[in-house]
Each structure stands twice: as C-alpha cells, then as structure tokens.
Design an enzyme around this catalytic site. Structure first.
Site: not given
Ligand code: URA
Length: 433
Positions: A80, A185, A159, A166, A181
C-alpha cells in the site's frame, strides 16, 4: 454524538465503546456527515493515542466483510502507498511480484486531493473491472497470483465513507487517521505480510521524516497485534515519481516500466518494494537475490505478460495494454517552458499534483468526474540543466481554458538555481520486518 465530539474537543481520551459507536453510526447512517466532520476535526487537532488508534482501526476493519485467503497456499503479500503524485507503483509492482510467483491480493482506492488513485488509472483501460465479489477476488488471486479490487459496500465501507469525507474537510493529513485508514484496509484484505510505501515530503500527506517514522511505528505495532508482518519503506515525495502524472499517461509509463524502459526513480522504487515483498513471501533470503529476480522479470517480458494476463482476467481490453499509444490522451496540449537558464532545484510534487487536478486529472469535489486523458508529462527532473525556453513539461487537457489555472501552479512548482544540485535520495529509511 455531541458528547463524544466535545470530549475529544477538550482533549480527553475516548473509550472503546465511544469509538466503535461513532464508526457503526456513520456506516448505518444514524450519525450524519456534519457530526463526523466535526469529530474528525477534533481528532486532527487533539490526536488519538496508540490505544484509540488501534480501536479505530479495528472498528473500521470490522465495518464490512473480512476476506479469508486461507485456501490460497503460502504467504500472501499486500502493498500500500500512503499516496503521492505520479505514483503508479501498484500498476508495476503488482504484476512484477506476481510474476515471481507471489500471491498479491490488492485492494486499491481512488484519487484523494492532489494525489492519484490506482482505480482511476486502471479505468483508463476500457472494460477493466475492479468491482467484484469477495469470492471472485479470491478466485482471481488463486488463479493469476494477482487481482486488484475496489472497496465496495461490503469491504471496509467505513473507510470508504471516512476517506471521502476527510478529503473534503481538510482532515486527511493526520497520523492516526492515515494509520487506521491504511491498516483497516490491509487487515481486512487478509494478506499475511504487508509492505507500505510511506511517502514523505512536499507532495505527501506526511511532511517530515519524524512523522513518517512515527506513522511507520504505529502501523508496525498494529500489524504485530494482528499477527501480521509489516515493512515500511519511507520514500521521498518531494518531486513527482517518474515523468507522467494523470491516469492514462501513468498507465503508459507503468507499461514502459514493466517492459524495462521505465524512469530510474520509479524502477528503483518498484525494485526496492518488490524485493522486500519477495523476502516476506519467503521466496528469497536476501534483498539482493530478490532484486536480481525482479530485474530479470522486467528484462525477459514476464512482468509485462502478467499485466496482460491480469487485464484479460479483469475484463480489460488488452489491445490498450499491448498498444499503449491507444490509451486516450486529452486533445489540447501546452508546452510549459523554462523562464531562465539554470539547474532545476525543485519541482514541487504538491503544486504539480494540484496543476494536474486543475487540468481535470483529479477530483476537485467528491462528485467530480475526472478526465482520464488529462495530465502532465515532465520533460525535466530535479538536477537537470535548462536553458530559457526549454520545455519543462507538457500539459494535456480537454479544454484550453484549463491551462491558465494549471500554469499558475506550475509557476509555483519550479525553482531554479545556478549551481549543480544533487539528485535527491529516493529511499530514505526502511522499518519493521
Ligand atoms: N491512503 C489511505 O489509504 N488512507 C489515507 O488516509 C491516506 C492515504
């Protein structure tokens, strides 16, 4: 809800029940956006401690289905990025690491603020589908070693809703909110090991190396508590990654990179993240060994073949991958030229990201429809010498009136110096294991 907002506003610590009730209330619609927005802002200013962050992560993770990958043999590795400009890493890294025989289950997101999102980029390949059931996702990973899916109402819905809110309430760049966040995930997706590309600098949500290290530590601890391994690679986001910014343009550059002809910085980042993914999957004992394997897969065409296979498996028109010049680029172009002689000292990733949003490549509001063909090609990078009138960037849009706005950001983005400057370090630190 008002009491919970006031409690955090006054700097108090929230209980597990309070945090869980906010998340479930938001998902079931009983708590309105305006109260969640206020709550997010109190967190932005007063912060969450490690325990509150862990509870928030768990609550978000459990807001939907948890993917069970146990029927797939071996160690599954996910990756990620915390978000950047020109960051097409997933498009390269996913097929590359899958070609090395690692299972890569990948849930990706859309563009947020000035940063791009993998799902938007993939949609520039006609037909490419990322919206699928969990069973279908697991089957694709089993068969092809890779699948990229989107969040939906069943996968981490909290999320998805929080992220969108956000983005439009100025509450993205908070360490606890980013950690919860990202980790919710990753944990919901079921991988055993996770590599995080933690971006820091001008165009990242995290601006300082100290904050990046703090965020890395929170994510490493959260993973440990859930019996997962996590490595955070802290990488620079001072200038955009690679040359192309914008969805179809980035797919073109990712394809070049998978064929072994990519820009040096993007290639280096993919080889670094990929080598750690191979080590975590137990495929290699050393970083060096992994890098060698990945370099061979770029050179012998196997990494690119995996992108072709993934595109077919996910319904995309493979002609656009085999002949990337077919990927539609916006019809109007503008040459952004150097205003003086000198070395390029700065190409602000933030300003260039905002310029590309103004061209139509990103979303100005939650509802904006993006222009997949819009964007920027950087002809110069930091450290390059230019003479007055040389082209620094090519801007693409569907309407020439958009260039004026984008040009203002480009003027702010570029700084010149009379001295030769060092090419900035890309990989700044590696934490976890
Ligand atoms: N990437 C994400 O998945 N969440 C965030 O809050 C910022 C970047």
């Amino acid at each position: 809800m008002v009491e919970i907002i006031k409690k955090k506003r006054d700097g108090e610590i929230l209980t597990d029940e309070e945090i869980r009730s906010v998340v479930s209330g938001f998902v079931d619609g009983s708590v309105p956006d305006y109260q969640i927005s206020a709550w997010l802002m109190t967190i932005f200013f007063k912060g969450l401690n490690d325990k509150e962050t862990a509870v928030l992560t768990d609550a978000i993770m459990r807001s939907g289905d948890l993917i069970d990958l146990s029927e797939i043999p071996g160690i599954k590795v996910d990756k990620h990025s915390t978000g950047g400009v020109g960051d097409k890493t997933t498009l390269v890294l996913g097929p590359l690491v899958a070609a090395a025989g690692v299972y890569v289950p990948k849930m990706s997101g859309r563009g947020l603020g000035h940063t791009g999102g993998t799902l938007d980029k993939l949609e520039s390949i006609p037909g490419f589908n990322t919206n699928m059931t969990t069973d279908h996702f697991v089957n694709l990973v089993k068969e092809h070693h890779i699948a990229i899916c989107s969040q939906n109402d069943r996968l981490v819905p909290a999320d998805k809703k929080l992220y969108a809110l956000r983005d439009v309430t100025g509450t993205v760049d908070n360490i606890s909110l980013i950690a919860s966040s990202v980790m919710s995930k990753k944990l919901a997706c079921g991988a055993d090991a996770i590599v995080i590309d933690l971006k820091v600098g001008d165009g990242a949500f995290i601006k300082t190396i100290e904050d990046a290290e703090k965020l890395a530590d929170i994510m490493i601890n959260t993973a440990k508590q859930m019996n997962r391994r996590l490595i955070a690679v802290i990488s620079s986001m001072e200038e955009p990654l690679g040359h192309n910014i914008g969805n179809a343009l980035e797919v073109r550059e990712a394809i070049d990179t998978l064929k072994g002809h990519g820009p040096a910085d993007l290639t280096e980042l993919c080889l670094t993240l990929g080598s750690y993914m191979l080590m975590m999957a137990g495929k290699t004992a050393t970083f060096k060994e992994g890098k060698l394997i990945l370099e061979q897969l770029l050179a012998n065409g196997k990494a690119f073949e995996k992108l072709v296979e993934m595109t077919i498996a996910q319904g995309g028109d493979v002609d656009y991958v085999k002949s990337p010049e077919k990927l539609k680029i916006a019809p109007c172009s503008f040459e952004y030229k150097a205003e003086q002689n000198g070395y390029i000292a700065k190409l602000s990733a933030m300003d260039i990201g905002l310029a590309s949003v103004r061209l139509g490549a990103g979303r100005e509001t939650k509802e904006s429809i993006i222009d997949l063909g819009a964007g920027i090609i950087l002809k110069k990078k930091v450290g390059d010498y230019v003479e007055k009138g040389d082209t620094i960037a090519l801007l693409y849009a569907s309407d020439i009136s958009l260039f004026d706005k984008a040009k203002i950001y480009m003027d702010d983005a570029v700084l010149y110096t009379s001295h030769q400057t060092d090419v900035p370090e890309l990989i700044l630190a590696v934490k976890g294991g």
